[in-house]
Design a protein around this motif. Structure first.
Motif, short mmCIF file in Angstrom:
data_model
loop_
_atom_site.label_atom_id
_atom_site.label_comp_id
_atom_site.label_asym_id
_atom_site.label_seq_id
_atom_site.Cartn_x
_atom_site.Cartn_y
_atom_site.Cartn_z
N GLU A 122 0.57 3.82 1.30
CA GLU A 122 0.06 5.11 2.67
C GLU A 122 0.97 4.32 3.93
N GLU A 123 1.40 2.88 3.39
CA GLU A 123 2.54 2.03 4.12
C GLU A 123 3.53 2.47 3.43
N ALA A 161 0.89 -1.26 0.54
CA ALA A 161 -0.59 -0.15 0.15
C ALA A 161 0.47 1.07 0.21
N VAL A 175 2.15 10.62 0.01
CA VAL A 175 1.72 10.30 -1.06
C VAL A 175 1.90 11.56 -3.21
N THR A 196 -4.81 -0.31 -8.41
CA THR A 196 -5.91 -0.55 -7.23
C THR A 196 -6.55 -1.76 -6.89
N ASN A 197 -6.15 -2.09 -5.10
CA ASN A 197 -6.26 -2.76 -4.77
C ASN A 197 -7.86 -2.53 -3.54
N GLN A 198 -9.04 -3.26 -3.24
CA GLN A 198 -9.86 -2.72 -2.25
C GLN A 198 -9.76 -0.94 -2.27
N ASP A 199 -9.17 -0.95 -3.39
CA ASP A 199 -9.91 1.14 -3.07
C ASP A 199 -8.37 1.82 -1.83
N ARG A 200 -7.57 1.03 -2.33
CA ARG A 200 -6.08 1.10 -1.85
C ARG A 200 -5.52 1.47 -3.26
N GLN A 201 -4.59 2.49 -3.46
CA GLN A 201 -3.61 2.44 -4.56
C GLN A 201 -2.15 2.11 -3.47
N VAL A 202 -2.01 1.13 -4.21
CA VAL A 202 -0.38 -0.01 -3.64
C VAL A 202 0.28 -0.64 -5.65
#
Length: 116
Positions: free
Chosen positions: A8-9, A6, A18, A34-40
């Motif tokens: 953010e991480e 992610a 970010v 995008t994975n489960q509404d998170r940018q990765v």
């Protein structure tokens, strides 16, 4: 199966915003998914992204400058590989020449005048 991190991480770990990673992505330097509404970020791109961060933070380069540096680095690596292949080929040819000289006319009982 591809592993992702992610954004953010990643940013929290490296202490960057970010927005910087998104700027890299907008310029085409890194692929975001995008994975489960998170940018990765693909885990396979983390090393390259770390390199980009060093260039951006340590040398204060913008995405255009980073792109130039990364392309030059890639070209240098390509040229190193080509040089290595050519050196290996030259070494093989020199070895063949050496063996051909050893197995030349003198080894077949011919008298060869090598001159002075």
């Amino acid at each position: 199966m591809m592993n992702y991190i992610a954004i953010e991480e990643f940013c929290q770990h490296y202490g960057v915003e970010v927005r910087l990673i998104q700027e890299f992505a907008n310029f085409g330097l890194v692929r975001l998914h995008t994975n489960q509404d998170r940018q990765v970020i693909p885990a396979s791109e983390v090393k390259q992204l770390e390199r980009m961060l060093r260039l951006a933070l340590d040398l204060d380069l913008n995405p255009e400058g980073i792109d130039v540096i990364l392309n030059m680095r890639q070209e240098m690596q390509r040229l190193r590989r080509k040089t290595q292949r050519l050196q290996n080929r030259l070494r093989r040819l020199e070895q063949e020449r050496h063996w051909n000289l050893l197995e030349g006319p003198q080894s077949r009982g011919f008298i060869v005048d090598v001159g002075e």
